[in-house]
Enzyme design. Structure first.
Site, PDB file in Angstrom:
ATOM      1  N   LYS A 180     -56.584 -37.229 -45.707  1.00  0.00           N
ATOM      2  CA  LYS A 180     -55.834 -37.662 -44.529  1.00  0.00           C
ATOM      3  C   LYS A 180     -55.306 -36.496 -43.705  1.00  0.00           C
ATOM      4  O   LYS A 180     -54.926 -36.669 -42.548  1.00  0.00           O
ATOM      5  CB  LYS A 180     -54.685 -38.597 -44.924  1.00  0.00           C
ATOM      6  CG  LYS A 180     -55.112 -39.846 -45.661  1.00  0.00           C
ATOM      7  CD  LYS A 180     -56.184 -40.652 -44.962  1.00  0.00           C
ATOM      8  CE  LYS A 180     -55.676 -41.473 -43.828  1.00  0.00           C
ATOM      9  NZ  LYS A 180     -56.646 -42.548 -43.457  1.00  0.00           N
TER      10      LYS A 180
ATOM     11  N   SER B 130     -59.319 -43.841 -56.030  1.00  0.00           N
ATOM     12  CA  SER B 130     -60.325 -44.199 -55.016  1.00  0.00           C
ATOM     13  C   SER B 130     -61.553 -43.298 -55.123  1.00  0.00           C
ATOM     14  O   SER B 130     -62.643 -43.678 -54.698  1.00  0.00           O
ATOM     15  CB  SER B 130     -59.742 -44.162 -53.600  1.00  0.00           C
ATOM     16  OG  SER B 130     -59.660 -42.851 -53.096  1.00  0.00           O
TER      17      SER B 130
HETATM   18  N1  PMP Z   1     -58.620 -43.083 -50.609  1.00  0.00           N
HETATM   19  C1  PMP Z   1     -57.337 -42.714 -50.501  1.00  0.00           C
HETATM   20  C2  PMP Z   1     -56.645 -42.178 -51.717  1.00  0.00           C
HETATM   21  C3  PMP Z   1     -56.661 -42.825 -49.273  1.00  0.00           C
HETATM   22  O1  PMP Z   1     -55.371 -42.470 -49.183  1.00  0.00           O
HETATM   23  C4  PMP Z   1     -57.351 -43.349 -48.159  1.00  0.00           C
HETATM   24  C5  PMP Z   1     -56.633 -43.487 -46.837  1.00  0.00           C
HETATM   25  N2  PMP Z   1     -55.801 -44.595 -46.758  1.00  0.00           N
HETATM   26  C6  PMP Z   1     -58.680 -43.759 -48.315  1.00  0.00           C
HETATM   27  C7  PMP Z   1     -59.288 -43.581 -49.553  1.00  0.00           C
HETATM   28  C8  PMP Z   1     -59.443 -44.428 -47.211  1.00  0.00           C
HETATM   29  O2  PMP Z   1     -59.713 -43.589 -46.107  1.00  0.00           O
HETATM   30  P1  PMP Z   1     -59.790 -44.201 -44.640  1.00  0.00           P
HETATM   31  O3  PMP Z   1     -58.398 -44.514 -44.206  1.00  0.00           O
HETATM   32  O4  PMP Z   1     -60.386 -43.101 -43.814  1.00  0.00           O
HETATM   33  O5  PMP Z   1     -60.644 -45.410 -44.664  1.00  0.00           O
END
Ligand code: PMP
Length: 350
Positions: A49, A276
């Site tokens: 981010k 994630s």
């Molecule tokens: N994984 C994590 C740990 C995140 O913090 C985020 C952002 N919310 C994402 C994946 C997903 O990324 P995006 O917001 O670009 O879809």
């Protein structure tokens, strides 16, 4: 003479983005595989981010949409708050973060450490959607508030279209490879849409798969169903940045399987990534199973494990028969190095 703000942006640009692309080598059901993952945990605050926060702040300054001393207010499930807190404070702004109360304690503590104020929003107060509403109301009540609006700000997608995407392309190209597919869990959708736009511009046949938790879909249903443990993805609605008509099929991965995979990446390869990242890895494997074992599939490791030490990531996770992680035998890593600043090409280091 560079102004102080320009100097700060110059310094931040050196510690955000241009991350290594890791080749994760493994055996699965008797076959050798490699999946490529951007090592986003090496960014300034430890997550992907930072790219979006830096890009949005640079654009806001360039377009005169923020003034010195303005408060940055954002609704976030965590990493975005950490990024805006760090980058906002580096530029001298007060930062106020609206966040669902059930996000990990590490996230809350980190945001406070960066000097930002947190407003915790309970499920009764509306959770994620309530956080967005409260950030908007706060901005409407004053004239000195800058709202990044990560779920609808095109700068979020552009950050990945102009940095993450070109990096993946150049790093793979340095090894004589071209991506067949890119997969990423959807929070705001900035990653999958932005990287996707870049890669499609260079290879119109590249597959782009959004990913969501199997037990709590959002993008395949249009609203949030159930609960899941993959913080950062599948919030409570389909973000306006996401255009499902340009994407390929949605890949579903269980949160328990994601936890087991993230644990294995740390314990077998020393890659201490968040939940994630385990999810993205398994989604990439599912796509590779469809395309063939030699398909070049790329994804991102969005953050590291330190924000999840108080969660199920550090506990024994029960194995279910349909999980893939137990069948993955990780064998090693290679790294496609950061982009060289003088020739803009990736350099392979094995
Ligand atoms: N994984 C994590 C740990 C995140 O913090 C985020 C952002 N919310 C994402 C994946 C997903 O990324 P995006 O917001 O670009 O879809």
């Amino acid at each position: 003479m560079r102004t102080e703000v320009e100097q700060t942006f110059g310094a931040l640009s050196k510690i955000v983005g241009n991350t290594p692309l890791l080749g994760i080598h493994f055996e699965y059901r008797g076959q050798q595989h490699v999946i490529y993952a951007k090592s986003e945990q090496v960014n300034m605050t430890g997550s992907i981010k930072d790219r979006m926060a830096l890009y949005i702040m640079k654009t806001a300054y360039a377009e005169g949409r923020i003034r010195p001393g303005d408060t940055i207010a954002e609704a976030t499930s965590g990493n975005t708050g950490i990024s805006f807190a760090a980058i906002g404070r580096a530029l001298g702004h007060p930062v106020k973060i609206f966040m669902p109360s059930w996000m990990s304690h590490e996230r809350q503590d980190l945001i406070r450490c960066y000097g930002a104020e947190i407003v915790l929003v309970s499920a009764e107060q509306g959770g994620f959607l309530g956080s967005i509403r409260m950030a908007e109301e706060f901005a409407a009540s004053r004239s000195d508030v800058f709202l990044p609006r990560q779920f609808s700000n095109l700068g979020n997608t552009e950050a990945h279209e102009t940095t993450t995407g070109p990096e993946i392309w150049a790093q793979l190209e340095s090894a004589g490879l071209c991506p067949d597919a890119f997969v990423a869990g959807v929070g705001t959708g900035g990653t999958v849409m932005g990287v996707g736009r870049c890669l499609r511009g260079r290879n119109p046949y590249v597959k782009l798969h959004p990913v969501e938790p199997a037990e709590s879909p959002t993008i395949s249903t249009g609203y949030k169903v159930g609960k899941h443990r993959i913080q950062g993805i599948s919030d409570e609605f389909i973000p306006t940045l996401v255009d499902l008509t340009v994407l390929d099929s949605i890949v579903a991965v269980s949160d328990g399987d994601s936890i087991l995979m993230a644990q294995k990446l740390a314990s077998s390869l020393g890659l201490a990534v968040g939940i994630s990242s385990g999810c993205n890895f398994l989604a990439a494997l599912k796509v590779q199973e469809e395309l063939g074992p030699d398909a070049v599939v790329a994804t991102v490791f969005a953050d590291d494990n330190k924000k999840y030490l108080s969660t199920d990531l550090t506990r024994v996770e029960p194995v279910r028969p349909d999980y893939l992680a137990p069948e993955v035998a990780l064998t090693g890593i290679s790294a496609l190095q950061r982009i060289c600043s003088c020739c803009e090409r990736g350099q392979e280091v094995r």
